[in-house]
Design a protein around this motif. Structure first.
Motif, PDB file in Angstrom:
ATOM      1  N   ASN A  13     -13.525  10.696 -23.083  1.00  0.00           N
ATOM      2  CA  ASN A  13     -12.372  10.697 -22.150  1.00  0.00           C
ATOM      3  C   ASN A  13     -11.377   9.459 -22.693  1.00  0.00           C
ATOM      4  N   ILE A  14      -9.976   9.918 -22.971  1.00  0.00           N
ATOM      5  CA  ILE A  14      -8.952   8.674 -23.137  1.00  0.00           C
ATOM      6  C   ILE A  14      -7.921   8.901 -22.131  1.00  0.00           C
ATOM      7  N   ARG A  15      -7.746   7.771 -21.693  1.00  0.00           N
ATOM      8  CA  ARG A  15      -6.498   7.779 -20.781  1.00  0.00           C
ATOM      9  C   ARG A  15      -5.178   7.481 -21.605  1.00  0.00           C
ATOM     10  N   LEU A  16      -4.075   8.449 -21.497  1.00  0.00           N
ATOM     11  CA  LEU A  16      -2.892   8.213 -22.524  1.00  0.00           C
ATOM     12  C   LEU A  16      -1.716   7.680 -21.776  1.00  0.00           C
ATOM     13  N   ILE A  17      -1.365   6.696 -22.295  1.00  0.00           N
ATOM     14  CA  ILE A  17      -0.320   5.636 -21.553  1.00  0.00           C
ATOM     15  C   ILE A  17       1.104   5.854 -22.722  1.00  0.00           C
ATOM     16  N   ALA A  18       2.018   6.483 -21.919  1.00  0.00           N
ATOM     17  CA  ALA A  18       3.363   6.499 -22.821  1.00  0.00           C
ATOM     18  C   ALA A  18       4.031   5.405 -22.889  1.00  0.00           C
ATOM     19  N   HIS A  19       4.109   4.708 -24.172  1.00  0.00           N
ATOM     20  CA  HIS A  19       4.591   3.205 -24.402  1.00  0.00           C
ATOM     21  C   HIS A  19       6.172   3.547 -24.213  1.00  0.00           C
TER      22      HIS A  19
END
Length: 158
Positions: free
Chosen positions: A2-8
């Motif tokens: 699982n990878i949390r994706l964070i919009a820069h």
């Protein structure tokens, strides 16, 4: 994995002139991604913006779930910590600790299961066999997500 994706700065498909604009950030949140946003506190007023305070926002705006708030001045850091918001401060250091206990890793640093990896490259591949990272902060989260099956809040699954 699982990878949390964070919009820069709210970016989904690459850098954009709308970075850190409140509507742009809300759009990324609405598409299921977390967002990194740059926060300034100047004369007790809250602003978003990377190099300078640009967009004034109300306190309630920062309380949207999914924000990872990058304090850009000491006043903002103190304010964000006092409000118990997810925040961090870093400049050129290899790692920093977020207020919720994760390790924010600067570009190119080794990662662990509790690390948020900053990766601003479009075509970076992620080694699916290694442990971690917890999350990736990127200008290209839409492309990264398309590489994985997805569930909720921007988490990507293999």
């Amino acid at each position: 994995m699982n990878i949390r994706l964070i919009a820069h700065r709210g970016n989904l498909k690459g850098p954009n002139k709308m970075e850190n604009h409140p509507d742009y950030l809300l759009s990324a949140l609405g598409q299921g991604f977390d967002c990194e946003a740059d926060v300034w506190l100047v004369n007790r007023r809250i602003f978003l913006g990377h190099d300078n305070p640009e967009y004034q926002v109300e306190e309630a705006f920062l309380k949207n779930p999914g924000f990872w708030l990058h304090a850009k001045n000491l006043e903002a850091l103190e304010y964000l910590l006092n409000e118990n918001l997810i925040c961090f401060w870093h400049e050129n250091d290899a790692y920093t600790i977020t207020s919720n206990g994760f390790i924010w890793a600067n570009i190119g640093q080794p990662v662990s299961r509790s690390t948020i990896l900053v990766s601003l490259m479009k075509n970076e591949s992620f080694n699916e066999t290694r442990a971690g990272p917890y999350g990736v902060c990127s200008d290209y989260v839409f492309d990264i997500r398309s590489h994985f099956f997805t569930n909720h809040r921007g988490k990507a699954n293999e």
